[in-house]
Motif scaffolding. Structure first.
Motif, short mmCIF file in Angstrom:
data_model
loop_
_atom_site.label_atom_id
_atom_site.label_comp_id
_atom_site.label_asym_id
_atom_site.label_seq_id
_atom_site.Cartn_x
_atom_site.Cartn_y
_atom_site.Cartn_z
N ALA A 166 0.86 -1.30 0.03
CA ALA A 166 0.02 0.16 0.10
C ALA A 166 0.96 1.44 0.14
CB ALA A 166 -0.99 0.07 1.25
N ARG A 167 2.12 1.38 0.31
CA ARG A 167 2.98 2.15 0.43
C ARG A 167 3.75 2.33 -0.94
NH1 ARG A 167 4.36 4.16 5.62
NH2 ARG A 167 2.82 3.42 7.15
N LYS A 168 3.95 3.63 -1.37
CA LYS A 168 4.58 3.90 -2.73
C LYS A 168 5.97 3.35 -2.74
CE LYS A 168 5.37 7.58 -6.08
NZ LYS A 168 5.31 9.12 -6.27
N ASP A 169 6.72 3.31 -1.77
CA ASP A 169 8.12 2.99 -2.04
C ASP A 169 8.37 1.87 -1.09
OD1 ASP A 169 7.93 3.98 0.62
OD2 ASP A 169 9.46 5.23 0.85
N GLY A 170 7.23 1.16 -0.68
CA GLY A 170 7.41 -0.10 0.06
C GLY A 170 7.73 0.02 1.46
N TRP A 171 8.44 1.05 2.05
CA TRP A 171 8.77 0.97 3.38
C TRP A 171 7.82 1.56 4.30
CZ3 TRP A 171 13.12 -1.29 4.04
CH2 TRP A 171 13.96 -1.24 2.89
N LEU A 172 7.90 1.01 5.59
CA LEU A 172 6.80 1.39 6.73
C LEU A 172 7.48 2.59 7.53
CD1 LEU A 172 5.80 -2.08 7.62
CD2 LEU A 172 4.75 -0.58 5.89
N ASP A 173 6.81 3.19 8.56
CA ASP A 173 6.87 4.08 9.07
C ASP A 173 8.42 3.72 10.21
OD1 ASP A 173 5.23 5.96 8.12
OD2 ASP A 173 3.77 5.68 9.91
N GLY A 174 8.06 2.53 10.61
CA GLY A 174 9.19 1.87 11.67
C GLY A 174 10.40 1.82 11.03
N ASP A 175 10.73 1.52 9.66
CA ASP A 175 11.84 1.46 8.97
C ASP A 175 12.72 2.63 8.67
OD1 ASP A 175 11.45 -1.16 8.09
OD2 ASP A 175 9.99 -0.54 6.68
N LEU A 176 11.96 3.84 8.61
CA LEU A 176 12.40 4.92 8.67
C LEU A 176 13.17 5.50 10.21
CD1 LEU A 176 13.67 7.21 7.14
CD2 LEU A 176 11.45 8.17 7.19
N TYR A 177 12.12 5.10 10.95
CA TYR A 177 12.37 5.72 12.36
C TYR A 177 13.55 5.05 12.94
CZ TYR A 177 11.59 6.37 17.40
OH TYR A 177 11.78 6.63 18.70
N TRP A 178 13.59 3.66 13.01
CA TRP A 178 14.79 2.85 13.35
C TRP A 178 15.96 3.24 12.54
CZ3 TRP A 178 14.60 1.97 18.11
CH2 TRP A 178 13.19 1.77 18.88
#
Length: 363
Positions: A166-178
């Motif tokens: 469902a995400r355009k780039d395939g990443w979730l919020d947790g991926d970027l946060y961590w």
């Protein structure tokens, strides 16, 4: 009489003071300010005092109600702990220790749902949808600060897959946060250990995921340029993006109409190459850890790359069925594995500015 009044006043004053102190103590226990100060005091020693809990240009900081658990040393200058659900490992990897180490403790294996992609912002590291890792080389030495965050997702694999699609780039919020937490922690840990290191910029995004398969004719990442025309059975690739800052690269090639197992070509740099050699218990990397060669199980090669101590390691795996499984009436022999591996290693080494590339014989 005056003495009685003075005594009563003193008792009243003491009672009021006690109530004030009690109120202040309750406020301290219950207020956000109290929570923050107690949290900061705990973080001075938790996980060796190495974690970047503070708000900075690299990371938004940890909240005072963050759950902290399982703090323990796993090796010399290596700490493991849990921050909420997230497993964190922070280690100073010394070049002189690269021959023997309990590697899985200090540098956990990749195990996310995605093929690893390199970090942005000028950092040397990778994210794979289940973990983020950062390597920060120490200036003037071959030592490296390594930070790994993993197991931070609380959803099932099917839920994760649905959310990523469902995400355009395939990443979730947790991926970027961590990822941001890991970079900031690497900087803090390097300062604690006296490791002079050049930090990158804040990680604002991650490269688009290449998780889905694509046809061999559409390969444009780590599988690009391989000699697919040598074997007409080959039809599908899975690949990571290319970057000179990558610490791990991978290309997988399949022949779905013939066999399920895939060709696998991998490049590892710095401590990830140390770890692969240390984990090899069956002699599959040859007698010399710097040797290049090939056998029935695959191929290996090595090179010297700038910014990494030790030699980079390139490995290739050939499916057993590639030499035996054909459509009825067809028969051939495996011709793709070795030339494809050589091409993969040469392209990866060139991309990383490596020299002294040692390859298995072409015959």
């Amino acid at each position: 009489m005056a003495w009685v009044r003075w005594t009563a006043w003193t008792a009243w004053t003491a009672g009021v003071l006690a109530l004030v102190l009690l109120a202040a103590w309750i406020w301290w226990r219950e207020s956000d300010t109290g929570d923050r100060r107690r949290f900061e005091e705990t973080m001075k020693t938790f996980c060796g005092g190495l974690l970047a809990h503070e708000k900075s240009s690299l990371f938004e900081g940890l909240q005072p109600h963050t759950s902290l658990a399982n703090d323990r040393a796993v090796a010399r200058d290596a700490q493991y702990c849990q921050v909420n659900r997230t497993e964190v490992t922070v280690a100073l990897l010394r070049a002189e220790d690269n021959e023997f180490r309990d590697w899985e403790e200090v540098l956990p294996s990749f195990g996310g749902s995605l093929l690893p992609v390199p970090l942005t912002g000028g950092w040397r590291g990778a994210a794979d949808g289940g973990s983020v890792r950062v390597l920060l080389p120490c200036r003037g030495t071959d030592d490296v600060v390594a930070v790994t965050t993993g197991s931070y997702l609380s959803m099932t694999s099917s839920e994760e897959d649905t959310e990523r699609r469902a995400r355009k780039d395939g990443w979730l919020d947790g991926d970027l946060y961590w990822a941001r937490f890991a970079t900031a922690t690497a900087v803090k840990a390097s300062a604690r250990w006296g490791c002079e290191a050049e930090k990158g910029d804040a990680v604002r995004s991650l490269p688009a995921v290449r998780g889905d398969s694509t046809s061999t004719t559409s390969a444009k990442g780590t599988c690009a340029g391989l000699p697919f025309g040598r074997d007409e059975r080959l039809d599908t690739v899975w690949e990571t993006g290319t970057s000179a800052a990558a610490v791990y690269e991978r290309c997988e090639v399949g022949a779905y109409h013939y066999f399920d197992e895939r060709y696998e070509f991998t490049a590892r740099f710095g401590p990830y190459a140390w770890k692969a050699r240390g984990d090899s218990r069956d002699g599959s990397l040859g007698e010399s850890r710097e040797a290049a060669g090939a056998d029935s199980r695959g191929q290996w090669a090595s090179a010297r790359c700038p910014g990494h101590s030790g030699r980079a390691l390139f490995t290739g795996h050939v499916p057993v069925e590639a030499a035996t499984v054909w459509l009825p009436g067809e028969k051939g022999e495996e011709t793709f594995g070795l030339p494809a591996f050589r091409e993969f290693a040469e392209r990866s080494a060139k991309r990383h500015g490596c020299t002294d590339l040692r390859l298995p014989p072409a015959g």
